[in-house]
Each structure stands twice: as C-alpha cells, then as structure tokens.
Design a protein around this motif. Sequence first.
Motif, PDB file in Angstrom:
ATOM      1  N   LEU A 211       2.486  -4.873   4.888  1.00  0.00           N
ATOM      2  CA  LEU A 211       1.556  -4.258   5.415  1.00  0.00           C
ATOM      3  C   LEU A 211       1.576  -2.827   4.457  1.00  0.00           C
ATOM      4  CD1 LEU A 211       1.784  -4.247   9.722  1.00  0.00           C
ATOM      5  CD2 LEU A 211      -0.123  -5.238   8.364  1.00  0.00           C
ATOM      6  N   ASN A 212       0.848  -2.656   3.905  1.00  0.00           N
ATOM      7  CA  ASN A 212       0.248  -1.320   3.243  1.00  0.00           C
ATOM      8  C   ASN A 212       0.218   0.073   4.173  1.00  0.00           C
ATOM      9  OD1 ASN A 212      -2.720  -1.328   3.399  1.00  0.00           O
ATOM     10  ND2 ASN A 212      -2.500  -1.962   1.713  1.00  0.00           N
ATOM     11  N   MET A 213      -0.382   1.362   3.628  1.00  0.00           N
ATOM     12  CA  MET A 213      -0.081   2.684   4.342  1.00  0.00           C
ATOM     13  C   MET A 213      -0.865   2.286   5.036  1.00  0.00           C
ATOM     14  SD  MET A 213       2.250   5.735   2.533  1.00  0.00           S
ATOM     15  CE  MET A 213       1.334   5.201   1.138  1.00  0.00           C
TER      16      MET A 213
ATOM     17  N   ALA B  61       3.789   0.945  -5.798  1.00  0.00           N
ATOM     18  CA  ALA B  61       2.930  -0.466  -5.617  1.00  0.00           C
ATOM     19  C   ALA B  61       3.022  -1.098  -3.774  1.00  0.00           C
ATOM     20  CB  ALA B  61       3.531  -1.784  -6.697  1.00  0.00           C
ATOM     21  N   ALA B  62       4.475  -0.884  -3.788  1.00  0.00           N
ATOM     22  CA  ALA B  62       4.544  -2.320  -2.496  1.00  0.00           C
ATOM     23  C   ALA B  62       3.529  -1.602  -1.027  1.00  0.00           C
ATOM     24  CB  ALA B  62       5.995  -2.233  -2.044  1.00  0.00           C
ATOM     25  N   ALA B  63       3.383   0.163  -1.513  1.00  0.00           N
ATOM     26  CA  ALA B  63       2.755   0.804   0.100  1.00  0.00           C
ATOM     27  C   ALA B  63       1.089   0.862  -0.001  1.00  0.00           C
ATOM     28  CB  ALA B  63       3.297   2.185   0.230  1.00  0.00           C
ATOM     29  N   GLY B  64       0.571   0.384  -1.076  1.00  0.00           N
ATOM     30  CA  GLY B  64      -0.871   0.315  -1.549  1.00  0.00           C
ATOM     31  C   GLY B  64      -1.285   1.656  -2.522  1.00  0.00           C
TER      32      GLY B  64
ATOM     33  N   ARG C 245      -1.879  -7.994   1.714  1.00  0.00           N
ATOM     34  CA  ARG C 245      -0.807  -9.660   0.476  1.00  0.00           C
ATOM     35  C   ARG C 245      -1.051 -10.849   2.194  1.00  0.00           C
ATOM     36  NH1 ARG C 245       4.094  -9.246  -2.021  1.00  0.00           N
ATOM     37  NH2 ARG C 245       4.323  -7.428  -1.083  1.00  0.00           N
TER      38      ARG C 245
ATOM     39  N   ARG D 295      15.426  12.305   6.031  1.00  0.00           N
ATOM     40  CA  ARG D 295      13.941  12.480   5.151  1.00  0.00           C
ATOM     41  C   ARG D 295      13.407  12.472   6.607  1.00  0.00           C
ATOM     42  NH1 ARG D 295      13.421  13.053   0.141  1.00  0.00           N
ATOM     43  NH2 ARG D 295      13.935  10.763  -1.059  1.00  0.00           N
TER      44      ARG D 295
ATOM     45  N   TRP E 137       7.682  14.240  15.229  1.00  0.00           N
ATOM     46  CA  TRP E 137       8.564  14.848  14.092  1.00  0.00           C
ATOM     47  C   TRP E 137       9.637  14.276  14.335  1.00  0.00           C
ATOM     48  CZ3 TRP E 137       6.667  14.013   9.124  1.00  0.00           C
ATOM     49  CH2 TRP E 137       5.715  14.179   8.820  1.00  0.00           C
TER      50      TRP E 137
ATOM     51  N   ASP F 286      13.730   5.314  -1.148  1.00  0.00           N
ATOM     52  CA  ASP F 286      15.298   5.270  -1.033  1.00  0.00           C
ATOM     53  C   ASP F 286      15.630   3.372  -1.072  1.00  0.00           C
ATOM     54  OD1 ASP F 286      15.616   8.263   1.469  1.00  0.00           O
ATOM     55  OD2 ASP F 286      15.607   7.875  -1.352  1.00  0.00           O
ATOM     56  N   GLU F 287      14.892   3.294  -0.491  1.00  0.00           N
ATOM     57  CA  GLU F 287      15.353   2.240   0.017  1.00  0.00           C
ATOM     58  C   GLU F 287      15.647   0.700  -1.251  1.00  0.00           C
ATOM     59  OE1 GLU F 287      16.432   0.537   2.800  1.00  0.00           O
ATOM     60  OE2 GLU F 287      16.661  -1.421   2.365  1.00  0.00           O
TER      61      GLU F 287
ATOM     62  N   TYR G  72      -0.627   3.230   9.367  1.00  0.00           N
ATOM     63  CA  TYR G  72      -0.331   4.064   9.976  1.00  0.00           C
ATOM     64  C   TYR G  72      -2.464   4.717  10.049  1.00  0.00           C
ATOM     65  CZ  TYR G  72       4.002   4.868   7.856  1.00  0.00           C
ATOM     66  OH  TYR G  72       5.113   5.455   7.394  1.00  0.00           O
TER      67      TYR G  72
ATOM     68  N   ASN H 282      18.818   9.955   6.652  1.00  0.00           N
ATOM     69  CA  ASN H 282      19.153   9.392   5.151  1.00  0.00           C
ATOM     70  C   ASN H 282      18.422  10.833   4.945  1.00  0.00           C
ATOM     71  OD1 ASN H 282      16.922   7.745   5.537  1.00  0.00           O
ATOM     72  ND2 ASN H 282      16.258   7.406   3.950  1.00  0.00           N
TER      73      ASN H 282
ATOM     74  N   ARG I  30       1.664  14.309   4.573  1.00  0.00           N
ATOM     75  CA  ARG I  30       3.192  14.796   4.487  1.00  0.00           C
ATOM     76  C   ARG I  30       3.655  13.552   5.161  1.00  0.00           C
ATOM     77  NH1 ARG I  30       5.116  18.597   9.383  1.00  0.00           N
ATOM     78  NH2 ARG I  30       7.842  17.659   9.338  1.00  0.00           N
ATOM     79  N   GLU I  31       3.150  13.167   6.246  1.00  0.00           N
ATOM     80  CA  GLU I  31       3.803  11.850   7.128  1.00  0.00           C
ATOM     81  C   GLU I  31       3.605  10.001   5.300  1.00  0.00           C
ATOM     82  OE1 GLU I  31       1.326   9.496  10.172  1.00  0.00           O
ATOM     83  OE2 GLU I  31       2.985   8.411  10.808  1.00  0.00           O
ATOM     84  N   LEU I  32       2.561   9.966   4.761  1.00  0.00           N
ATOM     85  CA  LEU I  32       2.702   9.381   3.724  1.00  0.00           C
ATOM     86  C   LEU I  32       3.929   9.269   2.888  1.00  0.00           C
ATOM     87  CD1 LEU I  32      -1.263   8.380   3.635  1.00  0.00           C
ATOM     88  CD2 LEU I  32       0.272   7.415   4.715  1.00  0.00           C
TER      89      LEU I  32
ATOM     90  N   HIS J 137       6.653   8.039   4.291  1.00  0.00           N
ATOM     91  CA  HIS J 137       7.022   6.996   3.925  1.00  0.00           C
ATOM     92  C   HIS J 137       7.448   6.006   2.518  1.00  0.00           C
ATOM     93  CE1 HIS J 137       5.468   2.753   5.172  1.00  0.00           C
ATOM     94  NE2 HIS J 137       5.740   2.348   3.626  1.00  0.00           N
ATOM     95  N   LEU J 138       6.282   7.297   1.821  1.00  0.00           N
ATOM     96  CA  LEU J 138       6.878   6.749   0.107  1.00  0.00           C
ATOM     97  C   LEU J 138       8.719   7.067  -0.510  1.00  0.00           C
ATOM     98  CD1 LEU J 138       3.800   7.497  -1.748  1.00  0.00           C
ATOM     99  CD2 LEU J 138       4.553   5.491  -1.381  1.00  0.00           C
ATOM    100  N   ALA J 139       8.630   7.824   0.251  1.00  0.00           N
ATOM    101  CA  ALA J 139      10.122   8.275  -0.289  1.00  0.00           C
ATOM    102  C   ALA J 139      11.478   8.232   0.557  1.00  0.00           C
ATOM    103  CB  ALA J 139      10.399  10.548   0.569  1.00  0.00           C
ATOM    104  N   LEU J 140      10.786   7.137   1.911  1.00  0.00           N
ATOM    105  CA  LEU J 140      12.303   6.619   2.144  1.00  0.00           C
ATOM    106  C   LEU J 140      11.732   5.058   1.767  1.00  0.00           C
ATOM    107  CD1 LEU J 140      10.706   6.889   6.671  1.00  0.00           C
ATOM    108  CD2 LEU J 140      13.326   6.921   4.860  1.00  0.00           C
ATOM    109  N   ALA J 141      10.669   4.336   0.950  1.00  0.00           N
ATOM    110  CA  ALA J 141      10.913   2.854   0.893  1.00  0.00           C
ATOM    111  C   ALA J 141      11.603   3.126  -0.689  1.00  0.00           C
ATOM    112  CB  ALA J 141       9.237   2.667   0.154  1.00  0.00           C
TER     113      ALA J 141
ATOM    114  N   TYR K 176       7.414   3.219   8.566  1.00  0.00           N
ATOM    115  CA  TYR K 176       8.383   2.427   7.187  1.00  0.00           C
ATOM    116  C   TYR K 176       9.318   0.982   7.736  1.00  0.00           C
ATOM    117  CZ  TYR K 176      10.745   1.277   3.151  1.00  0.00           C
ATOM    118  OH  TYR K 176      11.692   0.717   2.212  1.00  0.00           O
TER     119      TYR K 176
ATOM    120  N   ARG L  49      18.569   2.134  -2.745  1.00  0.00           N
ATOM    121  CA  ARG L  49      20.082   1.562  -2.127  1.00  0.00           C
ATOM    122  C   ARG L  49      20.294  -0.283  -3.164  1.00  0.00           C
ATOM    123  NH1 ARG L  49      19.210   4.088   2.338  1.00  0.00           N
ATOM    124  NH2 ARG L  49      17.220   2.952   2.895  1.00  0.00           N
TER     125      ARG L  49
ATOM    126  N   MET M 115      -5.005  -0.494  -3.012  1.00  0.00           N
ATOM    127  CA  MET M 115      -4.329  -2.032  -3.092  1.00  0.00           C
ATOM    128  C   MET M 115      -4.548  -2.976  -1.775  1.00  0.00           C
ATOM    129  SD  MET M 115      -0.136  -3.314  -4.166  1.00  0.00           S
ATOM    130  CE  MET M 115       0.056  -4.611  -4.760  1.00  0.00           C
TER     131      MET M 115
END
Lengths: 115, 954
Positions: free
Chosen positions: A49-51, B61-64, A4, A78, A71, B43-44, A55, A76, B32-34, B37-41, A33, B47, A1
């Motif tokens: 910004l997408n990943m 979808a937002a993360a690409g 934007r 993670r 790390w 969670d948000e 990154y 929360n 693992r890092e990616l 990121h998805l897990a944090l997104a 994030y 919430r 993707m």
Amino acid sequence: MPNREPAKAEVLRGTLDLMVLQTLAALGPQHGYAIGARLEQVSAGALTLNMGTLYPGLMRLEQQGLVKAEWGVTDNNRQARFYAITAAGRRRLAADKKAWDQMVAVMHTLFEDPA
Amino acid sequence: MTLHDVCSSLREWTRRVWGAFGGRRTDHDLQRELAGHLALAEDELRRKGHAPRDAARLARAAAGGHSQALEALREQRGLPWLGSSWLDVRLGLRLLVRNWGLTLVGGLATTLAISIAAIVFAAFDVVMWSRLPLDEGDRVVAIQVWDREAGRRRDTTWQDVERWRASLQSVDDVGAFQTTRRNIITSDGSVELAAVAEISAAGFRVARVAPLVGRPIADADAAPGAAPVVVIGHDVWQRRFAGSRDVIGRELRLGADVHTVVGVMPDGFQFPFNFRYWVPLRRTADGMLRNTGPEGVVFGRLAPGATLARAHAEVLALGILAPAHRSAEHGTEPALRSAEHGTEPALRSAEREGGRVVPYTFAFTGDFEPGDMSLLWSLSSLGLVLLLLPPCANIAILNYARTVSRQKEFAARYALGGSRARIIWQLFIEALVLTAAAAGVTLLVVQVVSVVVAGRLQNIPGGPPFWMTFGLSSRTLLFVAGLAVAGAAVSGLVPALQATGRLARLGAGALAGRTSVRLGATWTTLVIAQVAFSVGVLPLAAELAWGTLRTGVIGPGFAAEAFATARVAPEAERLVLAADEASRQVASGPETARRQRAVLFGNRQRELARRLLADPGILGVAAALQPPGEEPWVFVDIEGRDISTEVDVLNGRPPGFLARFNQVETAFFDIYQVPTLAGRRFTEGDVATEAAAVIVNRNFAETIAPGALRQAQGAVSAPNGANPLGRRFRYVRTTGSEWVHAPEADRWYEVVGVVGNLPVTTDARVAYHAAAPGRIQPAHLQLRLRGDPAGLAERLRDLAASVDPTLQVDEVRTLAEIYREHRFGDNLGAITIGAVTGSLLLLSAAGLYALMAFTVAQRRREIGIRSALGAQPGQLMAAVFRRAFWQLGAGSAAGILAAYLTGRYVPIEQIGGLPIPGILPGAAAFMLLVGVLASLGPARRGLRIDPTEALRSE
C-alpha cells in the motif's frame, strides 16, 4: 505512483478497512507505516500500500469513529501518529468478519460444486 | 446497512463538512505524518544495509507520490468541491465588480422579479399558512353551511348550531361568535366605535386561555334576562381602568346598555378574530347566525383522536335544516327527519347544500373550497417563476457572450485536468453570486413591505386577524433562496453548457485563442425573441402603467379636501326609542319591523343632519348608499338595444354593460355642485313613492345615447335623434350572485335627468336612485366642509351619540383620502409595472448590444481577409449590418405583429391602460438604434485593424 496490484489477487472494495481494523485489533496501537508493513508481510509481498491509499483510509476510519489516533514516538525516536481501534471499530470488525466468512463459504461451495 | 453503519457515515460526513472549513487536521499536520512515514521507511532500509541516499530514494519510490498522497488526504479531510466553490464565489464577486454594467442592470432586473415573486408568496404565506397561535391551534376548526352549487357559504340556523353541539362526536365545545360594532361611551362622554365579539362560553374553552383577572363568559350569561356582562382585553384594562385589580364589577357602557366587567384577558389574546371586548352571544330574533365576512362563525375543537376528515363526514351526515323550519318563526320545534327514513325531508338537499368542517383560519379566506386555494397558489407560483424568465434569459445571453470570450481560460483548465462539470459548476456559482445578491436585497424589500402593509392594515377598521403576523417567515426565505438558485440555473447553467460543449474537441487551438464557437440558431432565435419581446410587450406594459398613473399624476381636478364622507349605522337591530316612538312600536312580522326601524333611523338621520348643519364647519349634508368612487357595480340592459357585443369580463354571461349605481338623497348633487345637463333633479315625489325615476351621469348617458350631449348648454339631442331622457333600462342579475343593496333586478327604470360626472368617478357610468332618510342602512353622509377637516371624526361621533347612543359613526374620510386609498394600490401596481418594464428594456438593450458586439467581433478575421483582398469599407459595413438588420427586422416585425393582435382583441382601455401615441414604433426604433450602435463600434474597429494582424491573431 499507483498501487501494485497482487499478482493473482484483487483487493476487494472495503477490504482495506477490514485489514486495518484486524491489524489494530491483533497488534494493538500502531502507526501507519507499521500497519502497511504488517499487511505486506502477511500477504507475502502481494499487497503493497502506498501512502496515497493507506493514509486516506486511516483518516476515513478515524472520521467514522472506528479508530482513534494520537501522536507518539516510535522505538527509534521518530514522531508518528498511532492508531488504535475503538469499541465501535471492534463491533464493525466483528460484523465484517462474519460477512466475509459467509461470503467465503458461499464462494467455496460454488467453486467446489462439480455441477 | 445497520444503525451503526448509518451512525458511522453520519459521523464521517459531519467531520468532513467541518474539515472543509478548517477542521482539526491542518496541512502541516498531514505533512508531518507523511514525513514520519518516509522517515520510518528510510530507517528500515538503512537497517537492511542500504546507503542513506539510496534508502531515501527507495523509500520514496515504495511509498508513492508525496504530493498525490497529500492531495488524497486533503480530499478525504473535507469536501473538495465545497472548498473550491468558495474560490468560485470570490471570483464571481470580482467579476461582479469588474463588469459593473451587467451587475447593475442584471441585478436590478433580477431583484425586481424576485421581489415581486417573494411579496406575492409572502402574502399567500400569511393568508394560507398562518397557524392559530393557541394550544394545539391546528385542531380548532370552523363548521360552515356550504352551498355547492353557488360555491359560497350560507347563513347558519341556530337550530343547526345546537344540533351540532348536541350530536357531534368528533368536535367538542361547539360554539359560535358574531361581530357587532358598539359605541364604547366613557364617563366623560367620549365615544369610541369598537368591534365587539358576541361569543359563546365555549369560545374560551376552545382557546384554552384563562383570564388574567376574573372569569370568562359563562353559559349562564347568555340566558334570557341575564345581566349584561363584558370581558375586556388587556390593553382596554390598562387604558380605561389603569390596570386596576378591582376592575371586576366596574361598569362599561356599550351603546345603550351598561355592562359589568367580569374578566380581563391576558395581553395578546384576541380570539376569535381580533377582539378586545367579549359579550355573551344571544340567539337572534330570526334564528340566524350571519355568515358575512368575519361576522358569524361556528367553531369547535376536534375531539381527541378525531381527524378533520372524520369531523367533516359526520357533519355532512347530520345534514342541514331547511330555512323554513325555524322555530323562531313558527313557534314549534323543527320536525327533524332524516332522508334515510324516507319521510318528507326537513333537511336541505345534500346535493346542493351541506355542512363542512374546515381549519379555523381557512374560514376567513373567503368562499373557497380547500382545494381552490391550493390551485390558486399553484397557478400563481407558476406565474411567479415565469416572471423570472425574462431577466434571467437576458442575463444568460450576456453571460454567454462573456463566457465565450473566456474560451482560452477554460481550455487551459481542461488541459490541466479540470472536467467540464467543474467548469460548468464554476460558471453556475458565478451566476449564483449575482442572483444571491439580488435575493439578499429582496429579503430587505419584503421586510419593508411587510412593515408597511401591517401598518396600513392596522388602520383598517378592525384590522387583520390576530394569527396573521407580517414579516419574513422561514418559508419565504426558502422560496427566495429557491428562486435565486433557479435564476442562477437559467442565467448561468444554460450558457455554460453551450459555451463548454466543445471543450474536448478544441485542443491546443483553444489555448491559442482559436475557437470554433459561433452563435448558432439558438442564439439567433434568442436575439429575435428578445427584440420581439421588447417591441411587443413592453409598450403594452408602459401604456398600462400610464393609464393607472395618469390620474394620480394629474390629480383629481377639484378641491377634494372640501368634501368628506362618514358611515352612519344603527347598532344591529337596536335603537333607543323615544317615548313617543315606543308607543307606536308594533312588532308584527319582520317586514313591518324593518319598516319601523327605517322610520326610526330616518328620524335619527334627520336630527343628526340638522345638528351637523348647525356646525359652522359644515356647509351641506346628504346621505348616499356609498361615497363617490365606491358605488357597487352592476350590469345594465338598455331597452330595445342589443349590447351583446360588450364583453362580460366577469362570467361571460348576460348581455349588458358594466356600470355603478347609487342611492342618494335629493341634496346629493347640490353637495358636489354637479350641473344638470339634461332633464330634471329628484323631487320629493320620487323619494316618497320609490318611483322608477333615475338620474344618470354623463358617461352613462353617452353610452345609451351616443353623441346626444353637446358642450353647448341645453343641447339634448343629436342630429340622429338619440336622447337619453325617457330611455329605460334594467339591472341584470347574474345567476348565483348575492346583492346586498342592489336595486330590483328586471324592473324597468326611466332616465329623467342627466348630471355631470362626479369627481373620482370621471371614468365610470353611474345611475342614481332617490332615497329617503332611513331607507339606506348604513348610510354614508356626504359633507361639504368649510375649513380644516381636523377633528371631524370626533365631532361627528359625539354629535351622533348625542342624538342616539346606539348610532355608530365610522369611516370618516375626506374625498382626498378616498382618492389616495384608491390610488395607492393603483400607484403601487403602476410603479411596479413601470420599474419592471424599464429594467427589462434596459436589460434587453444591454443583451442585444452584447450579442451584436460579439457577433461582429467574431467576424474580425473575415473582415481582415476581405479588406486585404480589396473590399471597400462601405461593402464591409454593409455585410456586417445586413445580418444585424435581418435579426433586428425580424424581431421588430414579430413584436409589432404581436402588439397589433393583442390590441385588436384586448383593447388597452379595457384593462385599465391608456394608449400612448407612437410608443410602438418608438420601441421598434429604440431597439433598432441599440442594434445599430452595437454593431457600429466593433465594425469600425474591425475596419481599422491591419489585415495581417487580424489573420495572425486567429
């Protein structure tokens, strides 16, 4: 993707580095994030910004020695990689900010000049 | 860009290179890092009230794209092109194994070409770029007298050496050395002939190496009347004195003199050339420092801050003394005047001659200007690179045919997003694998050749200079690597560019195997050129190789082991006088002194010959200027005959033919049992009066009087009256040439006899002059042996030393050894030519086969359609072969024409080759056969196929 693009702004080349370094200098060590969320918040949603953009940029900064990463665990519970700015990163940030301010001043003068 | 920016970039690229080979961040770590990121997104979003499934979907979808992000990280982590190139290397290796025919043939041809180029480069590397292994060795220089007109060095006067020493500001410690050869005689009487350096004390200061024991040569050691001293090398110290510390003060006999050892140099020290004995340099009687070979070099060290250019300018400004102003001859100090002051110059014309300063190692490369070597190297390197073209062009043709058959593969990759550049890069890497393998073998070959050459050079009297080390240098490695890349560029890039040129336009058709690739004009031209090259050039190479090899294969045709030669010379200007000889010695000028030395040497020679003949192993002795096969070359002009049509291959100047000459004693022809074909042998009268009588060999006689000699005994004249006896000729001296032992030029000599061709010189024209013992210095004794020649060298040296301790004997060889030495270089050249020729022929044939097969295979559709329409097999075959024969015929015709023109203007015999009957039509027939066979197979397969199948498969 694809990224934007902001509605009426165009992200200049190299500004991502500057934005990331400023964020880390202001907020301290952050994971990827959080950095992306901060930039989206500050730009009022104009910059997302997408990943695939964020990154690789963080990795590049790490390779250049401007940030370091390790790390850690988030609030929360993670697993995330936290990035912190280095001394070299602060020097680069200062230099880029100065260059940016100079450019902004020049552009402002150009735009405001009635002639 | 600031320094910090540069450092950051370097750091980044260093880590990316490291990352290309694994690095710290693995794919697991990136994922693992990616995932984090998805897990944090997610969670948000939860919430904020989204359902878990929606939160996950919206977060993604937002993360690409996860895959795209991972790919982007991988690219940033390393160097993607490097990683994928490793895959290309592995593919290339698999292809090498699968296409073992191409690998074998192409690899052999490429290896040969790169090896030849690398060996020549390594030779240049050793000669041109060897550094002097001394402290600041590149600041050690040589000062020479240079004749600009003749383009050669001249001898230096002692006065000039002393002027340089006293006046030069930019060169310190000016000194000189000369090489002499002395008999080293031990207490048990054994004799070793060794090169001894007569050197100034400054030499040890220039070298900056302190003795291991004792002291070096001092200035006082060279003073008139000083006691003779010697400094010895480490291995001499170990060998002769058992490494004893009390060697200082011990005695060592060098020729007629006993020298006291004053110092021992460290292991490996051989300055100024490759010496192990050093004695003080004393001024010679004629005031000259000889400049022949390594004998006689003036050296020095650049002063601090001085440059070579500045030193050269200073020496040039000082000027060179004219030879007439030698104080040794006139007994006065030279009237040194400068041309600047307008007085009559005692200096040589600066336009013609002048001093020059060159790097020390350059002084031993010959009579070259510094720029000449660079030019020679530039031309040679161009030739060497061109040597790669034939095999690489052939491989390119083979690669092209193979590449075109992979159109489907490339089309698929292109459709999936691969770029043309990426595909071309892959093909280049595949070609590089083959050339890199060839380069690897080349490095082994160069190493082996270096060892062999180094071993052979050690056997030459004196050996190579100490700064030359033979082996693989970093420059040679880089050169070979460069050739491998260049070869891959020719054999891989060019066909890749051609084959992938239409990728963008092929579309889906290519995926179905439909291509529009045809062999256009370029490749047709290549086929014709390849055939022309094979037909025109390769037979020439084969004839050249045969001409060189033939004599080696057939053999000398006589018992070469039964003859030996030994070089005998007096120590320079020294002979131990017997009592009766001393009383008759009157030195009254150089000419008289020379004549007297000749008489003395002649006495020694006669006595030595007498003692040799008393040895039961020696049947005959006679002296000559040179042994057979090593006589000097001359140009000969026949009286009354215009031989201007003969080409002067050396400088295109005066008319005459090339011949050899020798000076021999009367018994010379008896030693070799050479028959007299006409006229007479030498008499004592010829020897005593330095008469103009000359004896020539059969080849010479055939040149000056063609057809005069017959097989029948006693026939001396041909029907047309030509007779070699009584014909007169003279030697032609070319301008600027230096003849060491040349007979007088422009003096007419008369042929009084004709002898048969001697062994080893069966192809040469030779003229023989009579000489008395002592007139030839040094002389080569020709010996006829009985029995085993083992131990001959030691017996000769001992006998010579017993006659006179200053008589030096070396270069003791049988004619068989001389023969092998001559043949070694020729054989090596011939084998090289033969190997290169054979591999290129094989490669040409393989390339032609592949191209012809491909061309016919491309016409399967046409064959199928025509067959379906009722064409007869014969008609189809004729159509296939028509095109093939056109290309083969055009190539053969071009090749034959090229070979004919070459043979007309440069006959193969003139460049050392021998004609091989029928080789030209044979080569043409061979290439035609290859082309026919290449066309036959695919054509027959095409005929057998079902027409509907052929149409469907397209």
